[in-house]
Motif scaffolding. Structure first.
Motif, PDB file in Angstrom:
ATOM      1  N   GLN A 222       0.816  -1.204   0.000  1.00 38.34           N
ATOM      2  CA  GLN A 222       0.000   0.000   0.000  1.00 38.34           C
ATOM      3  C   GLN A 222       0.857   1.263   0.000  1.00 38.34           C
ATOM      4  OE1 GLN A 222      -3.145  -0.204  -0.420  1.00 38.34           O
ATOM      5  NE2 GLN A 222      -3.624  -2.311   0.161  1.00 38.34           N
ATOM      6  N   THR A 223       0.433   2.231  -0.794  1.00 39.08           N
ATOM      7  CA  THR A 223       1.042   3.557  -0.752  1.00 39.08           C
ATOM      8  C   THR A 223       0.273   4.411   0.245  1.00 39.08           C
ATOM      9  OG1 THR A 223       1.770   3.441  -3.056  1.00 39.08           O
ATOM     10  CG2 THR A 223       1.573   5.636  -2.080  1.00 39.08           C
ATOM     11  N   VAL A 224       0.982   4.976   1.210  1.00 40.07           N
ATOM     12  CA  VAL A 224       0.362   5.785   2.259  1.00 40.07           C
ATOM     13  C   VAL A 224       0.846   7.225   2.123  1.00 40.07           C
ATOM     14  CG1 VAL A 224       0.126   6.153   4.745  1.00 40.07           C
ATOM     15  CG2 VAL A 224       0.182   3.820   3.825  1.00 40.07           C
ATOM     16  N   ASN A 225      -0.103   8.158   2.018  1.00 45.69           N
ATOM     17  CA  ASN A 225       0.227   9.583   1.919  1.00 45.69           C
ATOM     18  C   ASN A 225       0.027  10.333   3.220  1.00 45.69           C
ATOM     19  OD1 ASN A 225      -1.247   8.918  -0.995  1.00 45.69           O
ATOM     20  ND2 ASN A 225       0.691  10.014  -1.160  1.00 45.69           N
ATOM     21  N   MET A 226      -0.855   9.823   4.061  1.00 43.68           N
ATOM     22  CA  MET A 226      -1.062  10.483   5.351  1.00 43.68           C
ATOM     23  C   MET A 226      -1.733   9.533   6.325  1.00 43.68           C
ATOM     24  SD  MET A 226      -4.258  13.084   5.165  1.00 43.68           S
ATOM     25  CE  MET A 226      -3.866  13.426   6.879  1.00 43.68           C
ATOM     26  N   GLN A 227      -1.667   9.899   7.607  1.00 39.17           N
ATOM     27  CA  GLN A 227      -2.217   9.063   8.663  1.00 39.17           C
ATOM     28  C   GLN A 227      -2.994   9.926   9.638  1.00 39.17           C
ATOM     29  OE1 GLN A 227       0.604   7.096  11.336  1.00 39.17           O
ATOM     30  NE2 GLN A 227      -0.559   5.207  11.144  1.00 39.17           N
ATOM     31  N   LEU A 228      -4.119   9.397  10.106  1.00 40.96           N
ATOM     32  CA  LEU A 228      -4.946  10.048  11.115  1.00 40.96           C
ATOM     33  C   LEU A 228      -5.052   9.141  12.324  1.00 40.96           C
ATOM     34  CD1 LEU A 228      -7.981  11.032   8.836  1.00 40.96           C
ATOM     35  CD2 LEU A 228      -6.124  12.562   9.548  1.00 40.96           C
ATOM     36  N   ALA A 229      -5.142   9.736  13.509  1.00 41.42           N
ATOM     37  CA  ALA A 229      -5.346   8.934  14.716  1.00 41.42           C
ATOM     38  C   ALA A 229      -6.208   9.699  15.706  1.00 41.42           C
ATOM     39  CB  ALA A 229      -4.007   8.577  15.353  1.00 41.42           C
ATOM     40  N   LEU A 230      -7.116   9.000  16.329  1.00 42.55           N
ATOM     41  CA  LEU A 230      -7.897   9.515  17.451  1.00 42.55           C
ATOM     42  C   LEU A 230      -7.567   8.672  18.667  1.00 42.55           C
ATOM     43  CD1 LEU A 230     -11.444  10.156  15.958  1.00 42.55           C
ATOM     44  CD2 LEU A 230     -10.070  11.845  17.186  1.00 42.55           C
ATOM     45  N   HIS A 231      -7.276   9.344  19.796  1.00 44.25           N
ATOM     46  CA  HIS A 231      -6.973   8.620  21.031  1.00 44.25           C
ATOM     47  C   HIS A 231      -7.713   9.285  22.185  1.00 44.25           C
ATOM     48  CE1 HIS A 231      -4.835   6.249  23.975  1.00 44.25           C
ATOM     49  NE2 HIS A 231      -4.532   7.366  24.623  1.00 44.25           N
ATOM     50  N   GLN A 232      -8.376   8.478  22.995  1.00 42.73           N
ATOM     51  CA  GLN A 232      -9.126   9.016  24.129  1.00 42.73           C
ATOM     52  C   GLN A 232      -8.263   9.071  25.364  1.00 42.73           C
ATOM     53  OE1 GLN A 232     -12.562   6.750  25.471  1.00 42.73           O
ATOM     54  NE2 GLN A 232     -13.693   8.648  25.863  1.00 42.73           N
ATOM     55  N   ASP A 233      -8.168  10.261  25.951  1.00 41.19           N
ATOM     56  CA  ASP A 233      -7.401  10.456  27.175  1.00 41.19           C
ATOM     57  C   ASP A 233      -8.080   9.688  28.306  1.00 41.19           C
ATOM     58  OD1 ASP A 233      -6.744  11.889  29.814  1.00 41.19           O
ATOM     59  OD2 ASP A 233      -5.314  12.809  28.436  1.00 41.19           O
ATOM     60  N   SER A 234      -7.323   8.848  28.984  1.00 36.89           N
ATOM     61  CA  SER A 234      -7.900   7.991  30.021  1.00 36.89           C
ATOM     62  C   SER A 234      -8.334   8.774  31.253  1.00 36.89           C
ATOM     63  CB  SER A 234      -6.884   6.911  30.432  1.00 36.89           C
ATOM     64  OG  SER A 234      -5.685   7.507  30.888  1.00 36.89           O
ATOM     65  N   THR A 235      -7.798   9.993  31.440  1.00 37.73           N
ATOM     66  CA  THR A 235      -8.143  10.806  32.606  1.00 37.73           C
ATOM     67  C   THR A 235      -9.344  11.696  32.351  1.00 37.73           C
ATOM     68  OG1 THR A 235      -5.820  10.831  33.319  1.00 37.73           O
ATOM     69  CG2 THR A 235      -7.287  12.493  34.270  1.00 37.73           C
ATOM     70  N   THR A 236      -9.293  12.455  31.236  1.00 40.84           N
ATOM     71  CA  THR A 236     -10.345  13.429  30.954  1.00 40.84           C
ATOM     72  C   THR A 236     -11.469  12.866  30.085  1.00 40.84           C
ATOM     73  OG1 THR A 236      -9.263  14.244  28.946  1.00 40.84           O
ATOM     74  CG2 THR A 236      -8.621  15.257  31.040  1.00 40.84           C
ATOM     75  N   GLY A 237     -11.187  11.778  29.376  1.00 41.88           N
ATOM     76  CA  GLY A 237     -12.183  11.231  28.461  1.00 41.88           C
ATOM     77  C   GLY A 237     -12.242  11.955  27.130  1.00 41.88           C
ATOM     78  N   LYS A 238     -11.457  13.028  26.987  1.00 36.28           N
ATOM     79  CA  LYS A 238     -11.449  13.777  25.731  1.00 36.28           C
ATOM     80  C   LYS A 238     -10.675  13.018  24.653  1.00 36.28           C
ATOM     81  CE  LYS A 238     -11.720  18.408  27.804  1.00 36.28           C
ATOM     82  NZ  LYS A 238     -11.047  19.726  27.914  1.00 36.28           N
ATOM     83  N   TRP A 239     -11.076  13.265  23.405  1.00 33.86           N
ATOM     84  CA  TRP A 239     -10.412  12.631  22.276  1.00 33.86           C
ATOM     85  C   TRP A 239      -9.372  13.577  21.680  1.00 33.86           C
ATOM     86  CZ3 TRP A 239     -11.120   7.640  20.474  1.00 33.86           C
ATOM     87  CH2 TRP A 239     -12.160   6.930  21.070  1.00 33.86           C
ATOM     88  N   ARG A 240      -8.184  13.045  21.462  1.00 36.35           N
ATOM     89  CA  ARG A 240      -7.090  13.815  20.866  1.00 36.35           C
ATOM     90  C   ARG A 240      -6.907  13.372  19.413  1.00 36.35           C
ATOM     91  NH1 ARG A 240      -3.662  12.928  24.616  1.00 36.35           N
ATOM     92  NH2 ARG A 240      -2.615  11.134  23.690  1.00 36.35           N
ATOM     93  N   LEU A 241      -6.888  14.342  18.517  1.00 37.91           N
ATOM     94  CA  LEU A 241      -6.756  14.066  17.091  1.00 37.91           C
ATOM     95  C   LEU A 241      -5.343  14.407  16.630  1.00 37.91           C
ATOM     96  CD1 LEU A 241      -7.907  13.443  14.249  1.00 37.91           C
ATOM     97  CD2 LEU A 241      -8.723  15.825  14.183  1.00 37.91           C
TER      98      LEU A 241
END
Length: 252
Positions: A222-241
């Motif tokens: 696969q050719t990859v041009n970009m990557q995205l990630a969402l991760h939920q902070d275990s303390t605040t519950g907020k999602w980091r992009l």
């Protein structure tokens, strides 16, 4: 398990940039950086963290501390970064590191090391900037640094990343399905085709092929041009992009 997966992604990403699965000329690097930042910005809160990174090899260090120091000082002069007088240590290895503020909210760092098994001087030029930094100053720095890298013959490619928490309008995310919908919405904004993906209870990662970007790596078939990630902070519950081209090499 989750931490191991993130570390694995970082390791693969760094290897890919060092050894260059796919190399493209970076004539459009400034335009691509602006496109990345402007496309992902509506999904993010303020206080974004932006990183420009260029990785390659320059000259011969051959494991010599003196060679590392002399090479680092030479490159510091080339990139207008004040020279360091001595080496520091990282993971029991001698490392040259020098930094300077190139604009309010933007710090350039030069790192030179001599990896085991390699004669070359491993070189990383990085700019870390905050949301307050002027985007056009960042693009100007990248363009000037790119010209100097070419003059020095340091072959590599730019890796540009931006990270922040999901903005308040999107912060209604209540579970994985909603986060998954958001990740796919961002992917659609980049007009990208998802070629690889990973998810667990708190993390979603998508690798995209997108005609909007020339910079790329080859991951398997696969050719990859970009990557995205969402991760939920275990303390605040907020999602980091986090978004990066061609891939993410910071922890998310």
């Amino acid at each position: 398990m989750q931490k191991n997966w993130i570390n694995a992604i970082l390791a693969v990403a760094i290897i890919g940039i060092i050894f260059g699965w796919v190399r493209h000329a970076d004539a459009r690097s400034g335009q691509e950086a602006l496109q990345l930042l402007n496309t992902v910005k509506p999904y993010m809160m303020n206080e974004q963290q932006i990183a420009f990174k260029y990785t390659g090899y320059y000259g011969t260090c051959d494991g010599s501390d003196l060679n590392i120091l002399h090479t680092g000082q030479k490159l510091s002069q080339a990139f207008n970064i004040p020279q360091a007088d001595q080496l520091s240590e990282s993971n029991s290895h001698a490392v040259y590191s020098a930094r300077t503020e190139i604009a309010p909210g933007a710090v350039a760092t030069l790192t030179v090391a001599s990896p085991a098994g390699s004669n070359g001087c491993y070189t990383v030029l990085k700019l870390d900037a905050s949301e307050q930094a002027d985007q056009y100053e960042l693009m100007n720095w990248q363009e000037q640094a790119g010209d100097q890298l070419k003059k020095l013959g340091i072959e590599g490619q730019w890796n540009v990343m931006v990270q922040s928490y999901v903005n308040e309008q999107e912060q209604v995310l209540s579970g994985k399905n909603s986060a998954n919908d958001l990740a796919h919405a961002v992917a659609q904004a980049f007009k990208g085709t998802i070629v690889e993906s990973y998810s667990d209870s708190k993390t979603i990662s998508l690798s995209l092929a997108s005609d909007a970007f020339q910079t790329s790596i080859q991951s398997g078939n696969q050719t990859v041009n970009m990557q995205l990630a969402l991760h939920q902070d275990s303390t605040t519950g907020k999602w980091r992009l986090t978004a990066g081209t061609p891939i993410i090499t910071m922890e998310y």
